[in-house]
Design an enzyme around this catalytic site. Structure first.
Site, short mmCIF file in Angstrom:
data_model
loop_
_atom_site.label_atom_id
_atom_site.label_comp_id
_atom_site.label_asym_id
_atom_site.label_seq_id
_atom_site.Cartn_x
_atom_site.Cartn_y
_atom_site.Cartn_z
N TYR A 97 12.63 -2.66 -6.54
CA TYR A 97 11.41 -2.76 -7.33
C TYR A 97 10.26 -1.87 -6.86
O TYR A 97 9.57 -1.27 -7.68
CB TYR A 97 10.94 -4.23 -7.35
CG TYR A 97 9.63 -4.44 -8.08
CD1 TYR A 97 9.55 -4.30 -9.46
CD2 TYR A 97 8.46 -4.80 -7.39
CE1 TYR A 97 8.35 -4.50 -10.14
CE2 TYR A 97 7.26 -5.00 -8.05
CZ TYR A 97 7.21 -4.85 -9.42
OH TYR A 97 6.03 -5.04 -10.09
N SER A 144 10.04 -2.66 -15.19
CA SER A 144 10.81 -2.70 -13.94
C SER A 144 12.26 -3.09 -14.16
O SER A 144 13.13 -2.74 -13.36
CB SER A 144 10.15 -3.66 -12.95
OG SER A 144 10.06 -4.97 -13.51
N CYS A 178 13.55 -1.33 4.22
CA CYS A 178 13.38 -2.41 3.24
C CYS A 178 14.27 -2.19 2.02
O CYS A 178 14.16 -1.16 1.34
CB CYS A 178 11.92 -2.48 2.82
SG CYS A 178 11.59 -3.65 1.48
N ASN A 204 0.79 1.67 5.97
CA ASN A 204 1.63 0.90 5.05
C ASN A 204 2.51 0.00 5.90
O ASN A 204 3.29 0.48 6.71
CB ASN A 204 2.48 1.85 4.20
CG ASN A 204 3.50 1.14 3.33
OD1 ASN A 204 4.52 1.70 2.98
ND2 ASN A 204 3.23 -0.09 2.96
N GLY A 205 2.38 -1.31 5.71
CA GLY A 205 3.18 -2.25 6.48
C GLY A 205 2.38 -3.45 6.90
O GLY A 205 1.32 -3.75 6.32
N ASP A 215 15.79 -8.87 -15.52
CA ASP A 215 14.55 -8.69 -14.76
C ASP A 215 14.93 -8.35 -13.32
O ASP A 215 16.07 -8.56 -12.90
CB ASP A 215 13.69 -9.96 -14.81
CG ASP A 215 12.21 -9.67 -14.55
OD1 ASP A 215 11.87 -8.50 -14.26
OD2 ASP A 215 11.40 -10.60 -14.64
N CYS A 271 0.82 -1.21 0.00
CA CYS A 271 0.00 0.00 0.00
C CYS A 271 0.85 1.26 0.00
O CYS A 271 2.06 1.23 0.18
CB CYS A 271 -0.95 0.02 1.20
SG CYS A 271 -0.22 -0.51 2.73
#
Length: 487
Positions: A257, A298, A251, A117-118, A360, A16
């Protein structure tokens, strides 16, 4: 039904994004714009809560921000100079409006809205205790646990009750909370999930990424520090640090990404880091080839870095369509198979007869890689050498990321050689953990004694207790386990 993002289905998804603003005449509209910029962090649902000085107003909906918050009547129904918003994915459990944030409750001190968020890694244990004491939950979200902990705290002021609640939770959280007394933005003591602060005019903004500040014309001020609470009210702005200091562990996958490449994370350009990852990958895992091709979008920055470091030409050997809707109804297996090419297609004129280095960002289940490799083979590629801009993902994440259980992670079940055979690559190589850290600016790589980031998905070194994973759930918690939603 088939998602038309076949190459996104096998990605780790950040759960999120949050955005809050204090002191803007068009607060809800600003939040909607900010959520647009954070849409990549959660595409399942979105919500906004505003405060007009007398009461709270909320609109929550399934789907993207566009289509739900692009109508004047929706924004007009969210008056006030203060607002917060949220975009989300879910992992397990139901997809339902009751789990869409911001979550809101009427406490003894007044209304309380929270965007999170988390993931709270002891939420099930806490929830079980709260239910036994009489709490009645309205969602299956771990975020609601925070609301009940605030509501049942014995401290007198709302701020003290909020701090008391946070001291009982484990895991990762970046929160933007809205109360009649003001707005609170905070980050867990390890700083696992990101949160930044900006300003536009006299208004202050909190957001998951700096790109959301750019979209609304705000100036980046600083990151919210791990373990910090910033409180905004009519009395002004203040910062407190109620937790014992610990070494931060943000993180590491935000750089690989999750974050948009045009964001700044940890004081560094995400795009520049991803190029550096590609360059490091080329040094660690060289190969003779004709072309470097990214999996769009990505893999593109890392592919540019790989090409520059290796001297192998960079080419767009896979073309992505940006005009396909989120889902496409398939009437049968044959058309379902063809649907893979709705989103991406090999650029045959470039690929035919060439030795390709395919870049990738990660391999999760491996299903995506199998499709891509076959697509390149069908386009005539002579060789395909797959290079991955992150270490093997061998462990699940419990801090707010949509990760399969470990048994479904390809790297947890196979060696690299076995993975290459399964995927159909002529060779397969990943950047090392130390190489990833070097790309982030740590010359000596990962500090084994004091890791600089949360890299548990690669190393299994989890920085917090995982109470809900480590303890056996009693029988009366089993239904809760089945319904759990991580946000």
């Amino acid at each position: 039904m088939l998602t038309t993002h076949p190459f996104d289905d096998d990605k780790l998804r950040e759960e999120c994004g949050v955005f809050g603003i204090w002191g803007a005449d068009t607060a809800a509209a600003m939040v909607a714009l900010g959520l647009h910029a954070l849409q990549h962090r959660g595409q399942e649902a979105a919500g906004i809560t505003s405060w007009d000085g007398r009461q709270f107003h909320t609109h929550r909906a399934m789907g993207h921000v566009a289509g739900n918050f692009d109508r004047d009547e929706i924004i007009r129904a969210l008056p006030g100079r203060v607002a917060c918003g949220h975009v989300r994915y879910s992992t397990s459990g139901e997809t339902a409006l009751r789990n869409v944030q911001p979550l809101f409750a009427e406490l003894s001190s007044g209304g309380f809205a929270v965007a999170h968020n988390g993931n709270i890694s002891n939420a099930m244990k806490l929830r079980h205790e709260l239910v036994r004491r009489g709490s009645i939950f309205q969602s299956t979200s771990d975020t609601e646990t925070i609301i009940h902990l605030v509501a049942t705290s014995s401290y007198r002021t709302l701020l003290d009750r909020f701090i008391d609640a946070l001291k009982r939770v484990e895991g990762a959280y970046s929160l933007v909370c809205l109360t009649p007394e003001g707005m609170i933005a905070c980050r867990d003591p390890l700083g696992i999930r990101p949160l930044v602060m900006g300003r536009v005019g006299d208004a202050y903004i909190f957001a998951s990424e700096t790109v959301a500040l750019d979209v609304v014309g705000a100036t980046f001020l600083r990151e919210i520090e791990p373990g910090e609470l910033v409180i905004l009210s009519e009395k002004g702005i203040r910062s407190i640090r109620p937790f014992a200091p610990v070494r931060p562990r943000p993180c590491i996958f935000e750089h690989v990404y999750f974050s948009r490449p045009d964001s700044i994370a940890g004081g560094t350009s995400v795009y520049s880091v991803r190029k550096a990852i590609g360059a490091e990958l080329a040094l660690e895992n060289p190969v003779e080839a004709d072309l470097v091709v990214p999996v769009p979008d990505s893999g593109t920055p890392a592919a540019i870095g790989y090409a520059q470091a290796s001297g192998i030409p960079f080419e767009l050997g896979i073309i992505r369509s940006h005009y396909v809707g989120r889902t496409f109804i398939q009437p049968g297996d044959q058309v379902r198979h063809l649907g893979v090419k709705l989103k991406h297609n090999a650029n045959r004129a470039l690929i035919d007869g060439q030795r390709v280095v395919l870049i990738d960002d990660s391999i999760v289940r491996g299903t995506t890689s199998v499709k891509i490799l076959q697509m390149l083979r069908d386009a005539g590629a002579a060789e395909v050498h797959l290079r991955i801009a992150s270490p093997p993902t061998r462990h699940s994440c419990y801090y707010g990321v949509d990760t399969p259980e470990r048994a479904k992670l390809l790297a947890a079940q196979m060696t690299v050689a076995e993975m290459a055979t399964y995927i159909g690559a002529d060779s397969l190589a990943f950047i090392s953990v130390d190489g990833l850290y070097r790309a982030l600016g740590a010359r000596e790589g990962r500090n084994e004694m004091q890791p600089q980031h949360c890299d548990a998905c690669f190393t299994g070194d989890y920085p917090t207790h995982l109470t809900d994973q480590e303890e056996v759930a009693p029988a009366d918690q089993l239904s809760m386990l089945d319904e759990r939603v991580v946000v």
